[in-house]
Design a protein around this motif. Structure first.
Motif, mmCIF file in Angstrom:
data_model
loop_
_atom_site.group_PDB
_atom_site.id
_atom_site.type_symbol
_atom_site.label_atom_id
_atom_site.label_comp_id
_atom_site.label_asym_id
_atom_site.label_seq_id
_atom_site.Cartn_x
_atom_site.Cartn_y
_atom_site.Cartn_z
ATOM 1 N N GLY A 74 6.998 -6.019 14.006
ATOM 2 C CA GLY A 74 7.641 -5.651 15.359
ATOM 3 C C GLY A 74 6.888 -4.310 16.099
ATOM 4 O O GLY A 74 6.091 -3.822 15.280
ATOM 5 N N SER A 75 7.580 -4.038 17.038
ATOM 6 C CA SER A 75 7.062 -3.075 17.871
ATOM 7 C C SER A 75 7.517 -1.484 17.366
ATOM 8 O O SER A 75 6.817 -0.590 17.688
ATOM 9 C CB SER A 75 7.462 -3.237 19.386
ATOM 10 N N VAL A 76 8.514 -1.436 16.653
ATOM 11 C CA VAL A 76 9.078 -0.278 16.113
ATOM 12 C C VAL A 76 8.378 -0.192 14.621
ATOM 13 O O VAL A 76 8.801 -0.816 13.914
ATOM 14 C CB VAL A 76 10.351 -0.004 16.134
ATOM 15 N N LYS A 77 7.989 1.303 14.356
ATOM 16 C CA LYS A 77 7.323 1.601 12.969
ATOM 17 C C LYS A 77 8.394 2.346 12.353
ATOM 18 O O LYS A 77 8.715 3.183 12.708
ATOM 19 C CB LYS A 77 6.105 2.043 13.182
ATOM 20 N N VAL A 78 8.540 1.809 11.046
ATOM 21 C CA VAL A 78 9.284 2.524 9.843
ATOM 22 C C VAL A 78 8.719 2.684 8.651
ATOM 23 O O VAL A 78 8.002 1.840 8.251
ATOM 24 C CB VAL A 78 10.773 1.548 9.575
ATOM 25 N N ALA A 79 8.650 3.976 8.156
ATOM 26 C CA ALA A 79 8.049 4.282 6.969
ATOM 27 C C ALA A 79 8.887 4.017 5.814
ATOM 28 O O ALA A 79 10.034 4.110 5.669
ATOM 29 C CB ALA A 79 7.535 5.659 7.073
ATOM 30 N N LEU A 80 8.404 3.479 4.622
ATOM 31 C CA LEU A 80 8.890 3.097 3.487
ATOM 32 C C LEU A 80 8.325 3.806 2.317
ATOM 33 O O LEU A 80 7.175 3.510 1.941
ATOM 34 C CB LEU A 80 9.258 1.845 3.271
ATOM 35 N N LEU A 81 8.728 4.926 1.856
ATOM 36 C CA LEU A 81 8.182 5.776 0.805
ATOM 37 C C LEU A 81 8.660 5.470 -0.602
ATOM 38 O O LEU A 81 9.640 5.645 -0.681
ATOM 39 C CB LEU A 81 8.095 7.092 1.069
ATOM 40 N N LEU A 82 8.108 4.980 -1.666
ATOM 41 C CA LEU A 82 8.369 4.540 -2.867
ATOM 42 C C LEU A 82 7.254 4.968 -3.819
ATOM 43 O O LEU A 82 6.095 4.942 -3.594
ATOM 44 C CB LEU A 82 8.425 3.178 -2.760
ATOM 45 N N ALA A 86 3.835 5.026 -9.988
ATOM 46 C CA ALA A 86 4.373 6.081 -10.859
ATOM 47 C C ALA A 86 4.301 5.352 -12.162
ATOM 48 O O ALA A 86 4.333 6.172 -13.174
ATOM 49 C CB ALA A 86 5.859 6.127 -10.542
ATOM 50 N N GLY A 87 4.340 4.042 -12.276
ATOM 51 C CA GLY A 87 4.393 3.372 -13.447
ATOM 52 C C GLY A 87 5.813 3.340 -14.340
ATOM 53 O O GLY A 87 6.765 4.205 -13.914
ATOM 54 N N GLY A 88 5.907 2.652 -15.194
ATOM 55 C CA GLY A 88 7.187 2.646 -15.999
ATOM 56 C C GLY A 88 8.382 2.079 -15.102
ATOM 57 O O GLY A 88 8.043 1.316 -14.265
ATOM 58 N N GLN A 89 9.731 2.560 -15.647
ATOM 59 C CA GLN A 89 10.887 2.354 -14.814
ATOM 60 C C GLN A 89 10.691 2.657 -13.211
ATOM 61 O O GLN A 89 11.414 1.873 -12.468
ATOM 62 C CB GLN A 89 11.859 2.954 -15.375
ATOM 63 N N PHE A 90 9.854 3.763 -13.032
ATOM 64 C CA PHE A 90 9.982 4.110 -11.426
ATOM 65 C C PHE A 90 9.195 3.141 -10.845
ATOM 66 O O PHE A 90 9.441 2.609 -9.611
ATOM 67 C CB PHE A 90 9.410 5.314 -11.383
ATOM 68 N N GLY A 91 8.012 2.562 -11.302
ATOM 69 C CA GLY A 91 7.182 1.734 -10.745
ATOM 70 C C GLY A 91 7.950 0.332 -10.296
ATOM 71 O O GLY A 91 7.738 -0.324 -9.448
ATOM 72 N N ALA A 92 8.796 -0.043 -11.387
ATOM 73 C CA ALA A 92 9.414 -1.231 -11.401
ATOM 74 C C ALA A 92 10.539 -1.350 -10.573
ATOM 75 O O ALA A 92 10.798 -2.089 -9.702
ATOM 76 C CB ALA A 92 10.125 -1.738 -12.899
ATOM 77 N N ILE A 93 11.283 -0.196 -10.299
ATOM 78 C CA ILE A 93 12.255 0.181 -9.189
ATOM 79 C C ILE A 93 11.742 0.256 -7.939
ATOM 80 O O ILE A 93 12.075 -0.436 -6.946
ATOM 81 C CB ILE A 93 12.934 1.521 -9.486
ATOM 82 N N ALA A 94 10.407 0.665 -7.656
ATOM 83 C CA ALA A 94 9.838 0.681 -6.326
ATOM 84 C C ALA A 94 9.588 -0.458 -5.994
ATOM 85 O O ALA A 94 9.407 -0.917 -4.636
ATOM 86 C CB ALA A 94 8.405 1.693 -6.633
ATOM 87 N N THR A 336 19.154 -0.699 -7.763
ATOM 88 C CA THR A 336 18.737 0.169 -6.658
ATOM 89 C C THR A 336 18.180 -0.433 -5.431
ATOM 90 O O THR A 336 18.082 -0.004 -4.306
ATOM 91 C CB THR A 336 17.820 1.271 -6.963
ATOM 92 N N ALA A 337 17.967 -1.901 -5.481
ATOM 93 C CA ALA A 337 17.185 -2.451 -4.509
ATOM 94 C C ALA A 337 18.219 -2.672 -3.313
ATOM 95 O O ALA A 337 17.601 -2.728 -2.156
ATOM 96 C CB ALA A 337 16.758 -4.013 -5.145
ATOM 97 N N ALA A 338 19.401 -2.813 -3.513
ATOM 98 C CA ALA A 338 20.453 -2.903 -2.550
ATOM 99 C C ALA A 338 20.226 -1.929 -1.543
ATOM 100 O O ALA A 338 20.654 -1.787 -0.340
ATOM 101 C CB ALA A 338 21.657 -3.333 -3.162
#
Length: 410
Positions: A74-82, A86-94, A336-338
């Motif tokens: 789309g024309s509007v840009k949105v950043a998603l920082l994850l 990081a690995g481990g549980q943080f990587g899986a959540i990301a 957390t995906a929700a």
């Protein structure tokens, strides 16, 4: 009315008939999830709030962010920082949150956004570099990061650039004007369960909390909530995580068993905490056990205290979301995906309906809020978020539904 995909999600804007305020329905009515960062923090060791108190300020970015990917065209840009690397549980959540963002774009037919997915590495420096790169590429708003220190890093860049952040942290310490903390915070969860208990006539409370940072946070929130509702806290006892330590700590509460009509047990430790209280002489059939999101789907805790109640989003929404997620990615989503799904759905709806003011403070903090997979929510001007939570009993039955709308003056 917006044309909808086959999953029949309702993303259409509607005017609140009583308050005259914009309300955006991001999911089918009644579908509310249990996506709780506080629950993950309590039962899996995940610390979504970043480093220990007194962490140093955010240093300057030391280099370019790791190149990311994009979702949508789309024309509007949105950043998603994850924290993808990081690995481990943080990587899986990301990874799960990145997938949820993709699902949201697919569900919202004709979404006019391009998501710039950036890896923040789970650090302040990484988030600062990622935010800088995204803004240079034209991002109008930042979704994420997850960890509090990373939120601080991103904010150091986003604030001067005038770009709002919808963060996934549960740490209200990073909330501020233009930095909205979307995670379900301990204070919101505690307020809901204590208010419910007060409505049921409970006035005298005790608390049995884990000896941890999480325990300290919810203990403070509990004391404030009880005071606000006119109750009194008779006793508070913290317990170590070892089974023997839990039993010894519970014994210290035996003397107040006849003076209380409710006991706050935010983390049941798979039922060990409740069983220790029962062994110490506290009748958990007479004394109402109050919990938080760590009780969700905790069978051992439910068996130990069948009459317990806890505050959480109604799980129907997450189950519906998880079914669609599994169909697309062949795996179960992290809870957390929700948050990622709801935030992407929100900005997509705002792009479609709010024109050039789509990410202004007045639009983002609209008093009517939005209703998503995770239930009713709205951002306050100070960056904190109000949530509409249900009260659920240990068997999973909703005993007090989540509100369908916010009071205009609250």
């Amino acid at each position: 009315m917006v044309t909808r995909p086959a999953v029949r999600q309702d993303f259409s804007p509607a005017r609140d008939a009583t308050a005259g305020l914009l309300k955006i329905n991001l999911a089918r009515r009644g579908f509310i999830s249990a996506a709780m960062l506080t629950m993950l923090a309590g039962c899996s060791g995940l610390n979504t709030d970043g480093s220990a108190p007194g962490a140093p300020g955010v240093p300057a970015a030391t280099g370019p962010a790791t190149p990311g990917t994009t979702i949508g065209n789309g024309s509007v840009k949105v950043a998603l920082l994850l924290p993808l690397s990081a690995g481990g549980q943080f990587g899986a959540i990301a990874t799960g949150m990145r997938n949820a963002a993709e699902l949201a774009v697919a569900d919202f037919q004709g979404a006019d956004i391009t998501i710039l997915v950036k890896d923040d590495g789970g650090t302040a420096q990484g988030a600062q570099a990622a935010a800088q790169a995204a803004i240079q590429e034209g991002a109008e708003i930042i979704l994420g990061p997850v960890l509090a220190d990373a939120v601080r890093g991103a904010a150091a860049v986003a604030r001067p650039a005038g770009k709002p952040i919808i963060a996934y942290s549960t740490d209200v310490g990073v909330a501020s004007r233009g930095v909205y903390v979307m995670g379900i915070t301990p204070q919101v969860s505690v307020d809901r369960i204590v208010e419910y208990a007060a409505q049921q006539g409970k006035r005298s409370y005790a608390a049995f909390v884990p000896n941890s940072a999480y325990g300290q946070v919810v203990q403070g929130a509990f004391q404030e909530a009880v005071s606000r509702t006119g109750g009194r806290v008779v006793a508070i006892e913290s317990f170590p995580t070892e089974a023997s330590g839990i039993n010894a700590a519970a014994t210290k509460l035996s003397g107040v068993a006849g003076q209380i009509d409710a006991i706050f047990v935010p983390d049941p430790y798979n039922g060990q905490a409740v069983r220790a209280l029962a062994a110490a002489g506290i009748n958990t059939q007479r004394v109402q056990v109050l919990g938080l999101g760590t009780w969700v789907d905790n069978r051992a805790a439910a068996q130990a205290a069948p009459g317990a109640v806890y505050s959480a989003p109604d799980g129907a929404g997450f189950r519906n979301f998880a079914t669609r997620y599994r169909a697309r990615f062949n795996s179960d989503p992290p809870r957390t995906a929700a948050l990622a799904y709801d935030s992407v759905s929100l900005v997509t709806a705002l792009v479609r309906t709010q024109g050039s003011q789509r990410f202004s403070e007045s639009v983002l903090t609209n008093a009517a809020g939005a209703n998503g997979v995770d239930g009713l929510f709205r951002f306050r001007p100070d960056g904190t978020t109000q949530r509409g939570l249900a009260v659920v009993n240990a068997s999973g039955r909703v005993v007090s539904p989540a509100p369908r709308s916010f009071n205009a003056g609250s």
